[in-house]
Design a protein around this motif. Structure first.
Motif, PDB file in Angstrom:
ATOM      1  N   PHE A 141      68.192  16.587  29.748  1.00  0.00           N
ATOM      2  CA  PHE A 141      67.341  17.718  29.414  1.00  0.00           C
ATOM      3  C   PHE A 141      67.230  18.641  30.608  1.00  0.00           C
ATOM      4  N   SER A 142      67.037  19.909  30.357  1.00  0.00           N
ATOM      5  CA  SER A 142      66.668  20.820  31.438  1.00  0.00           C
ATOM      6  C   SER A 142      65.240  20.485  31.856  1.00  0.00           C
ATOM      7  N   ASN A 143      64.884  20.843  33.085  1.00  0.00           N
ATOM      8  CA  ASN A 143      63.527  20.550  33.558  1.00  0.00           C
ATOM      9  C   ASN A 143      62.473  21.271  32.721  1.00  0.00           C
ATOM     10  N   ASN A 144      62.793  22.481  32.256  1.00  0.00           N
ATOM     11  CA  ASN A 144      61.845  23.205  31.413  1.00  0.00           C
ATOM     12  C   ASN A 144      61.622  22.488  30.083  1.00  0.00           C
ATOM     13  N   ARG A 145      62.710  21.996  29.501  1.00  0.00           N
ATOM     14  CA  ARG A 145      62.561  21.298  28.223  1.00  0.00           C
ATOM     15  C   ARG A 145      61.829  19.970  28.429  1.00  0.00           C
ATOM     16  N   TRP A 146      62.120  19.309  29.521  1.00  0.00           N
ATOM     17  CA  TRP A 146      61.426  18.052  29.841  1.00  0.00           C
ATOM     18  C   TRP A 146      59.924  18.300  29.958  1.00  0.00           C
ATOM     19  N   LYS A 147      59.546  19.350  30.657  1.00  0.00           N
ATOM     20  CA  LYS A 147      58.138  19.693  30.810  1.00  0.00           C
ATOM     21  C   LYS A 147      57.506  19.995  29.444  1.00  0.00           C
ATOM     22  N   TYR A 148      58.247  20.711  28.628  1.00  0.00           N
ATOM     23  CA  TYR A 148      57.776  21.081  27.292  1.00  0.00           C
ATOM     24  C   TYR A 148      57.566  19.839  26.429  1.00  0.00           C
ATOM     25  N   LEU A 149      58.545  18.928  26.417  1.00  0.00           N
ATOM     26  CA  LEU A 149      58.458  17.733  25.589  1.00  0.00           C
ATOM     27  C   LEU A 149      57.364  16.787  26.075  1.00  0.00           C
ATOM     28  N   ARG A 150      57.217  16.670  27.379  1.00  0.00           N
ATOM     29  CA  ARG A 150      56.146  15.821  27.919  1.00  0.00           C
ATOM     30  C   ARG A 150      54.785  16.328  27.438  1.00  0.00           C
ATOM     31  N   ALA A 151      54.620  17.640  27.527  1.00  0.00           N
ATOM     32  CA  ALA A 151      53.339  18.213  27.142  1.00  0.00           C
ATOM     33  C   ALA A 151      53.063  17.992  25.653  1.00  0.00           C
ATOM     34  N   TYR A 152      54.079  18.155  24.813  1.00  0.00           N
ATOM     35  CA  TYR A 152      53.877  17.982  23.382  1.00  0.00           C
ATOM     36  C   TYR A 152      53.622  16.520  23.025  1.00  0.00           C
ATOM     37  N   ALA A 153      54.218  15.607  23.758  1.00  0.00           N
ATOM     38  CA  ALA A 153      54.053  14.198  23.434  1.00  0.00           C
ATOM     39  C   ALA A 153      52.789  13.605  24.035  1.00  0.00           C
ATOM     40  N   LEU A 154      52.362  14.124  25.194  1.00  0.00           N
ATOM     41  CA  LEU A 154      51.301  13.474  25.953  1.00  0.00           C
ATOM     42  C   LEU A 154      49.959  14.181  25.896  1.00  0.00           C
ATOM     43  N   THR A 155      49.932  15.465  25.574  1.00  0.00           N
ATOM     44  CA  THR A 155      48.665  16.187  25.633  1.00  0.00           C
ATOM     45  C   THR A 155      48.103  16.424  24.238  1.00  0.00           C
ATOM     46  N   SER A 156      46.781  16.417  24.156  1.00  0.00           N
ATOM     47  CA  SER A 156      46.120  16.703  22.884  1.00  0.00           C
ATOM     48  C   SER A 156      46.423  18.122  22.428  1.00  0.00           C
ATOM     49  N   SER A 157      46.518  19.045  23.387  1.00  0.00           N
ATOM     50  CA  SER A 157      46.824  20.441  23.049  1.00  0.00           C
ATOM     51  C   SER A 157      48.168  20.552  22.360  1.00  0.00           C
ATOM     52  N   GLY A 158      49.148  19.802  22.859  1.00  0.00           N
ATOM     53  CA  GLY A 158      50.470  19.840  22.256  1.00  0.00           C
ATOM     54  C   GLY A 158      50.469  19.314  20.835  1.00  0.00           C
ATOM     55  N   ILE A 159      49.746  18.202  20.615  1.00  0.00           N
ATOM     56  CA  ILE A 159      49.677  17.613  19.273  1.00  0.00           C
ATOM     57  C   ILE A 159      48.970  18.558  18.313  1.00  0.00           C
ATOM     58  N   LEU A 160      47.858  19.143  18.751  1.00  0.00           N
ATOM     59  CA  LEU A 160      47.122  20.087  17.902  1.00  0.00           C
ATOM     60  C   LEU A 160      47.966  21.309  17.564  1.00  0.00           C
ATOM     61  N   ASP A 161      48.725  21.789  18.540  1.00  0.00           N
ATOM     62  CA  ASP A 161      49.573  22.954  18.298  1.00  0.00           C
ATOM     63  C   ASP A 161      50.642  22.626  17.262  1.00  0.00           C
ATOM     64  N   GLU A 162      51.161  21.408  17.318  1.00  0.00           N
ATOM     65  CA  GLU A 162      52.172  21.000  16.348  1.00  0.00           C
ATOM     66  C   GLU A 162      51.575  20.938  14.944  1.00  0.00           C
ATOM     67  N   ILE A 163      50.348  20.425  14.815  1.00  0.00           N
ATOM     68  CA  ILE A 163      49.675  20.383  13.520  1.00  0.00           C
ATOM     69  C   ILE A 163      49.457  21.808  13.005  1.00  0.00           C
ATOM     70  N   SER A 164      49.024  22.701  13.899  1.00  0.00           N
ATOM     71  CA  SER A 164      48.799  24.096  13.524  1.00  0.00           C
ATOM     72  C   SER A 164      50.085  24.743  13.024  1.00  0.00           C
ATOM     73  N   HIS A 165      51.199  24.430  13.681  1.00  0.00           N
ATOM     74  CA  HIS A 165      52.492  24.974  13.277  1.00  0.00           C
ATOM     75  C   HIS A 165      52.862  24.483  11.876  1.00  0.00           C
ATOM     76  N   ASP A 166      52.635  23.190  11.587  1.00  0.00           N
ATOM     77  CA  ASP A 166      52.931  22.648  10.263  1.00  0.00           C
ATOM     78  C   ASP A 166      52.048  23.300   9.199  1.00  0.00           C
ATOM     79  N   LEU A 167      50.782  23.561   9.542  1.00  0.00           N
ATOM     80  CA  LEU A 167      49.869  24.203   8.597  1.00  0.00           C
ATOM     81  C   LEU A 167      50.314  25.620   8.255  1.00  0.00           C
TER      82      LEU A 167
END
Length: 653
Positions: free
Chosen positions: A137-163
Motif C-alpha cells: 500500500f502507499s503510505n497515504n492509503r495505509w493511513k486511510y485504511l487504518r483510520a477507517y478500521a480503527l477509529t469510530s469516526s471512520g466507521i461512522l463515516d462508512e455507515i453514513s456513506h451506505d445510508l
C-alpha cells in the motif's frame, strides 16, 4: 521482499504452487512464510507488528482460521497489525478466503465489517484465473485504511456513506437498510444511545428513504461529537487570509470548525471567509486583488437543486492562476487526484480527496494542507520578487510587485523599452516631460490604474541615475546642479531631483563613498541591477573602453541571485568526485559560481543529455528540472539575460 501467509494448513500447497510462478518472488525461499497455527502466530507476533527482523511487508490473511476458536480471527489479526505496525513502510494486507467478499459482508458484524468493505479480498478458489495482488500500500492509503478500521469516526463515516446509497435507492434497498441496522446495533458504543434508540423504532412499513435520511442526520451528529480537535501543530502567520469555496454546507461547517475553533488559527469573517456561491467568489477576487493568500476551492460547485452553478471551481482556479500570483490554492474534489492534476496542470499535493478530508481526521488533513500552502506562498513571494525587480525600495512592497505581475510579462517588457527610449532622449537632451513617482504611505495599497504610468517613470529615473553615475566613474553627486550640461534638462523634467533617498526609493543598491561641500556622493552596486540595465552598462563599456561590470564573471550567483542558486543546487547537487568523473572544469563548490561557470556547466550537461538520452549521467537530474514548474521562470527571467544560448538549449530539450 517476502510475503507472509496466515492461513489454514490445507491451503499451503495450493498457495505455494501459485506464487512460485510470480516473478516478484522468483527464487524466494517460502519455507518460513506461512503461519498455520496459534503457536506459530504467537511466535511471529513481532514480525506482525513490524518490529521484528523478518522483511515481511506483504501479508495475506484468511479471515476464517480453523485453528482459532474466535470467529473470523483473521480480521482480528489484521486489526492488531493496523494498530501496532511500527515500520515506516506500509504493509500490503490482502484477505484470501474460500468465501466471497459479498458473503463475508453479510456474516461479519461490528467493527471488523470495515475490513470487509475497505480491504482487498481474493477468492482462493479462483487461483487458476487470477493472480494474487502482491503490491504494497502507499503510505497515504495505509493511513486511510487504518483510520477507517480503527477509529469510530471512520466507521461512522462508512455507515453514513451506505445510508446515502440507500436514500437514493429507496424501497429497492430495504434489505440493505435492515442489514445495515443489524450491523449498527452491534456498534452501540460507537454510534451512541440516540442512534440505537432511533434504530429501535424501525418498522417494516416505514418509508426507507425517510428513515435512512433521519438516521444519517443522527450519525452525522454523533460524528461531530467524536471529532475532538487535535492540538495545534502549526503556527499560523498573522498576515494570512483564507478563502473557502464549498457548496456543501455540512462540509463547510466541518472545515470552519477545524480552522477556527483551535487557539491561534483563523477567525471567521476576519481572516477566514467562506462562500458557497462561485459567482460571488469570482466577483470578490476581481474586486480585491491579492487580499487572500490562501484559497481552498471545491472543484465542482452545485446549486441547491443539484445543478451546476454558472461559475465553477475551474473558473475560480483560472482567475487565481491569471491574476493572483501570491495566492496558494488547494482543490477539494471527489474525483481522482492524479487525473485532476494532469487535467489542470496542478501538483497533486495541492489536491485533496473529499472522502479523506471530511471523514475521520479533518484536523490532521487541514494542518498538512496548510503547511504545504504556507511553503507555497513563501515560494511564490520569492519568485515574484526575483522575477519583477529588486527587493528594496518601492519594489519590496508586496502589493506593488504583485500588481506588476498582474500586468503580465509583455507589458512589463514594454515598460523597459519605453524607459530605454526615454534615456536616449535624455542623453540627447530632447527629453521634455515630468516623471512623478507614486508612493502611498500605506504600502499594502497600490492603485493598479496608476501603476503603468508610474512604473515607467521609475524605470526611466533608474536608468538616468545609472547613466549619470557611469559618466563619473560610477560616482553620482547627489545634486542636480552638479550634473553640468544635464542640470537644465533635470530641472525641465521636474521630479528628477538627484538624491540618495530617491535612489533608495527606486530600489537602487548604493554606498556612500564621499562628500563634497556637504553634498553626498554615492556609488551603485552594478551587480545588483536589472538585465536591461546591465545592457546599458555594457554599451558604456564598449563606447568608452571601460569595464565597470563583467556581467558573466563579476556576479556571484549565490550572493546576487539566491533563489537561482537554490534552484540549481536542488537539481544538480553533485559531490566533488562527480565533478571529477564528469570532467567539469568549474568549481565543485556551487556557492562561488558566477554566470560564466553556470553557462559552462549547463552547456556540458545539456549536450550530454541531448546526445545520450537515458544513458546520460545527467538524465534524471535534467528530467527533474524539466518537470519543475518553476524551471521556465528561472530560465526566462534569470538565466536568459546573461546566457541566452543556454536558455535556447534548455528550451530545445
Amino acid at each position: 521482499m517476502k510475503p507472509l501467509f496466515i492461513c489454514n494448513t490445507s491451503q499451503v500447497q495450493l498457495i505455494k504452487a501459485h506464487i512460485e510462478s510470480n516473478k516478484l518472488f522468483k527464487g524466494v525461499d517460502l519455507s518460513n512464510c506461512f503461519v498455520t497455527s496459534m503457536g506459530a502466530y504467537e511466535e511471529r507476533f513481532n514480525d506482525l507488528s513490524g518490529s521484528g527482523d523478518a522483511p515481511f511487508t506483504r501479508i495475506y490473511i484468511d479471515p476464517y482460521l480453523e485453528w482459532s476458536e474466535t470467529g473470523f480471527f483473521g480480521y482480528q489479526i489484521a486489526l492488531e497489525i493496523l494498530k501496532n505496525w511500527k515500520k515506516k513502510e506500509a504493509p500490503g494486507i490482502v484477505f484470501i478466503s474460500l468465501l466471497k467478499q459479498v458473503m463475508l459482508d453479510k456474516l461479519v458484524k461490528g467493527r471488523i465489517n470495515s475490513l470487509v468493505r475497505e480491504f482487498p479480498h481474493f477468492d482462493i478458489l479462483d487461483l487458476d484465473n487470477k493472480i494474487i495482488p502482491f503490491n504494497t500500500f502507499s503510505n497515504n492509503r495505509w493511513k486511510y485504511l487504518r483510520a477507517y478500521a480503527l477509529t469510530s469516526s471512520g466507521i461512522l463515516d462508512e455507515i453514513s456513506h451506505d445510508l446515502t446509497t440507500i436514500i437514493l435507492q429507496n424501497e429497492s434497498s430495504r434489505s440493505n437498510l435492515e442489514r445495515l441496522l443489524e450491523r449498527t446495533r452491534t456498534l452501540s458504543e460507537t454510534v451512541g444511545k440516540e442512534v440505537i434508540q432511533y434504530i429501535g423504532s424501525y418498522q417494516k412499513d416505514v418509508n426507507v428513504s425517510s428513515f435512512a435520511r433521519v438516521l444519517k442526520e443522527k450519525i452525522g451528529d454523533r460524528l461531530k461529537e467524536l471529532r475532538p480537535h487535535n492540538p495545534s501543530t502549526i503556527e499560523i502567520p498573522s498576515n494570512m487570509n483564507l478563502m473557502i469555496i464549498e457548496d456543501n454546507e455540512e462540509h463547510l461547517q466541518v472545515l470552519e470548525k477545524s480552522l477556527t475553533e483551535r487557539p491561534g488559527y483563523f477567525e471567521k469573517n476576519k481572516t477566514l471567509f467562506s462562500y458557497t456561491n462561485g459567482a460571488e467568489v469570482l466577483a470578490e477576487l476581481k474586486k480585491s486583488k491579492n487580499e487572500y493568500q490562501l484559497v481552498l476551492v471545491d472543484l465542482r460547485l452545485n446549486d441547491e437543486n443539484g445543478f451546476a452553478q454558472p461559475v465553477h471551481g475551474v473558473d475560480i482556479i483560472e482567475e487565481l492562476q491569471t491574476n493572483h500570483p501570491l495566492t496558494s490554492y488547494t482543490i477539494i474534489t471527489g474525483m481522482g487526484r492524479k487525473g485532476i492534476g494532469e487535467l489542470l496542470n496542478i501538483d497533486v499535493k495541492f489536491i485533496l480527496s473529499k472522502k479523506q478530508l471530511y471523514s475521520f481526521d479533518t484536523d490532521s488533513e487541514v494542518d498538512a494542507m496548510l503547511t504545504k500552502m504556507f511553503a507555497d506562498v513563501a515560494q511564490r513571494e520569492k519568485s515574484v520578487h526575483y522575477n519583477y525587480g529588486p527587493n528594496n525600495g518601492i519594489y519590496s512592497w508586496t502589493m506593488f510587485k504583485t500588481n506588476l505581475f498582474a500586468l503580465g510579462r509583455e507589458v512589463f517588457k514594454e515598460h523597459q523599452t519605453i524607459a530605454i527610449s526615454n534615456l536616449e532622449k535624455f542623453k540627447s537632451k530632447e527629453l521634455d516631460q515630468k516623471f512623478p513617482i507614486y508612493a502611498p504611505k500605506n504600502k499594502k495599497q497600490y492603485d493598479l490604474n496608476k501603476l503603468e504610468k508610474y512604473h515607467i517613470n521609475m524605470l526611466t529615473q533608474r536608468l538616468i541615475f545609472l547613466w549619470l553615475a557611469l559618466k563619473n566613474n560610477n560616482r553620482l553627486v547627489c545634486d542636480s546642479e552638479a550634473q553640468e550640461e544635464y542640470s537644465d534638462i533635470l530641472k525641465r523634467c521636474g521630479k528628477l531631483a538627484i538624491s540618495d533617498a530617491k535612489a533608495s526609493l527606486l530600489g537602487l543598491t548604493q554606498n556612500t563613498v564621499g562628500n563634497e561641500d556637504g553634498i553626498q556622493i554615492i556609488e551603485f552596486d552594478l551587480t545588483d541591477i536589472w538585465p536591461h540595465e546591465k545592457v546599458v552598462v555594457e554599451e558604456w563599456n564598449i563606447e568608452h573602453g571601460k569595464i565597470y561590470l563583467d556581467h558573466l564573471q563579476d556576479i556571484i550567483i549565490s550572493e546576487k541571485h539566491p533563489s537561482l542558486y537554490k534552484f540549481i543546487r536542488t537539481h544538480f547537487h553533485y559531490k566533488e568526485e562527480d565533478f571529477k568523473s564528469c570532467n567539469f572544469e568549474v568549481p565543485a563548490d556551487l556557492s562561488v559560481w558566477n554566470f560564466k561557470d553556470l553557462g559552462e556547466f549547463l552547456t556540458q550537461v545539456f549536450d550530454d543529455y541531448s546526445d545520450k538520452g537515458e544513458n546520460s549521467l545527467h538524465y534524471l537530474k535534467v528530467e527533474s528540472m524539466r518537470n519543475d514548474n518553476y524551471s521556465y521562470n528561472y530560465f526566462e527571467q534569470q538565466i536568459a539575460p546573461y546566457l541566452p544560448e543556454v536558455d535556447e538549449k534548455f528550451m530545445d530539450l
